[in-house]
Design a protein around this motif. Structure first.
Motif, mmCIF file in Angstrom:
data_model
loop_
_atom_site.group_PDB
_atom_site.id
_atom_site.type_symbol
_atom_site.label_atom_id
_atom_site.label_comp_id
_atom_site.label_asym_id
_atom_site.label_seq_id
_atom_site.Cartn_x
_atom_site.Cartn_y
_atom_site.Cartn_z
ATOM 1 N N SER A 73 -4.249 4.565 -27.623
ATOM 2 C CA SER A 73 -5.473 4.642 -28.434
ATOM 3 C C SER A 73 -5.181 4.552 -29.928
ATOM 4 O O SER A 73 -4.069 4.821 -30.384
ATOM 5 N N ILE A 74 -6.211 4.176 -30.666
ATOM 6 C CA ILE A 74 -6.212 4.219 -32.125
ATOM 7 C C ILE A 74 -7.264 5.246 -32.527
ATOM 8 O O ILE A 74 -8.356 5.289 -31.947
ATOM 9 N N PHE A 75 -6.959 6.053 -33.513
ATOM 10 C CA PHE A 75 -7.867 7.088 -34.005
ATOM 11 C C PHE A 75 -8.224 6.759 -35.445
ATOM 12 O O PHE A 75 -7.436 6.114 -36.150
ATOM 13 N N ALA A 76 -9.390 7.183 -35.890
ATOM 14 C CA ALA A 76 -9.829 6.776 -37.219
ATOM 15 C C ALA A 76 -10.866 7.729 -37.796
ATOM 16 O O ALA A 76 -11.562 8.446 -37.073
ATOM 17 N N TYR A 77 -10.953 7.712 -39.117
ATOM 18 C CA TYR A 77 -12.058 8.329 -39.848
ATOM 19 C C TYR A 77 -12.876 7.193 -40.455
ATOM 20 O O TYR A 77 -12.306 6.264 -41.053
ATOM 21 N N LEU A 78 -14.194 7.250 -40.340
ATOM 22 C CA LEU A 78 -15.085 6.338 -41.050
ATOM 23 C C LEU A 78 -15.461 7.013 -42.354
ATOM 24 O O LEU A 78 -15.928 8.161 -42.350
ATOM 25 N N LEU A 106 -12.240 2.257 -42.852
ATOM 26 C CA LEU A 106 -11.778 2.900 -41.626
ATOM 27 C C LEU A 106 -10.302 3.255 -41.807
ATOM 28 O O LEU A 106 -9.456 2.375 -41.935
ATOM 29 N N TYR A 107 -10.007 4.567 -41.854
ATOM 30 C CA TYR A 107 -8.626 5.052 -41.975
ATOM 31 C C TYR A 107 -8.065 5.227 -40.566
ATOM 32 O O TYR A 107 -8.693 5.873 -39.728
ATOM 33 N N LEU A 108 -6.881 4.676 -40.313
ATOM 34 C CA LEU A 108 -6.332 4.574 -38.964
ATOM 35 C C LEU A 108 -5.139 5.507 -38.735
ATOM 36 O O LEU A 108 -4.320 5.709 -39.633
ATOM 37 N N TYR A 109 -5.047 6.011 -37.482
ATOM 38 C CA TYR A 109 -3.979 6.936 -37.091
ATOM 39 C C TYR A 109 -3.536 6.608 -35.667
ATOM 40 O O TYR A 109 -4.298 6.075 -34.878
#
Length: 196
Positions: free
Chosen positions: A168-173, A108-111
């Motif tokens: 919020s936290i945003f992510a790519y799976l 999980l990459y976090l932004y």
């Protein structure tokens, strides 16, 4: 009895652990004098239903609900606005009855904002220059375990501190292994955090 002197100049008896007294201000007379340190905790779950196709993933591909548009996930209300939080745990549920050949682990990459790269399903993950300012790092989720009708993996004790831009936290799976999915697979990702 032998004596020793600590760095503050107080003289203590040998084996003595008490070096002073601590007073606790009691607002309600007659209640116990216990002290509780409280930290706000947060949790959010995101359900991702991937595209209705069986296009193979290569290693390091983004998993998303649509191709050609952002596959970024939004974990809402994960901390105070523009505050610092510590990620404590993450769980990944995949609504499948068996591990698919080639499916190994996930990341999980976090932004702190929706990633400007707007990567879609089956795109190769990349950290382009436009994403760097919002990038918070990643969490390796590990390999899911077959629990009969569900695949599941959790990672506890992450202890990763991050600074939010909003709440919020945003992510790519992203898949680490190359595999061919079934159509419309459902993933549920849950993040937990505490304020720091």
């Amino acid at each position: 009895m032998s004596l020793r002197e600590d760095t503050e100049g107080a003289v203590l008896g040998a084996g003595t652990a008490i070096i002073g007294k601590v007073g606790i201000d009691q607002t309600t007379p007659g209640t116990t004098d216990s002290v509780t340190v409280k930290a706000n905790s947060y949790s959010a779950a995101v359900t991702l239903t991937r595209t209705a196709d069986t296009n193979a993933y290569t290693a390091n591909d983004v998993i998303g609900a649509a191709t050609g548009s952002t596959a970024a996930l939004t974990f809402a209300t994960m901390g105070p606005s523009a505050g610092r939080v510590m990620l404590t745990s993450c769980a990944l549920e995949i609504d499948l009855a068996a591990i698919i050949s080639g499916m190994t682990s996930f990341r999980l990459y976090l932004y702190n904002v929706t990633p400007p790269s707007a990567l879609g399903d089956n795109a190769a993950f990349d950290l382009p220059s436009g994403d760097r300012a919002s990038y918070l790092g990643y969490v390796d989720l590990g390999s899911p375990v077959d629990l009969g009708s569900t695949l599941y993996v959790e990672f506890n004790g992450i202890n990763k501190q991050i600074k939010l831009a909003g709440t919020s936290i945003f992510a790519y799976l992203v898949t680490i292994g190359a595999y061919t999915p079934s159509s419309g697979d459902v993933f549920v990702i849950t993040l937990h955090s505490v304020g720091v």
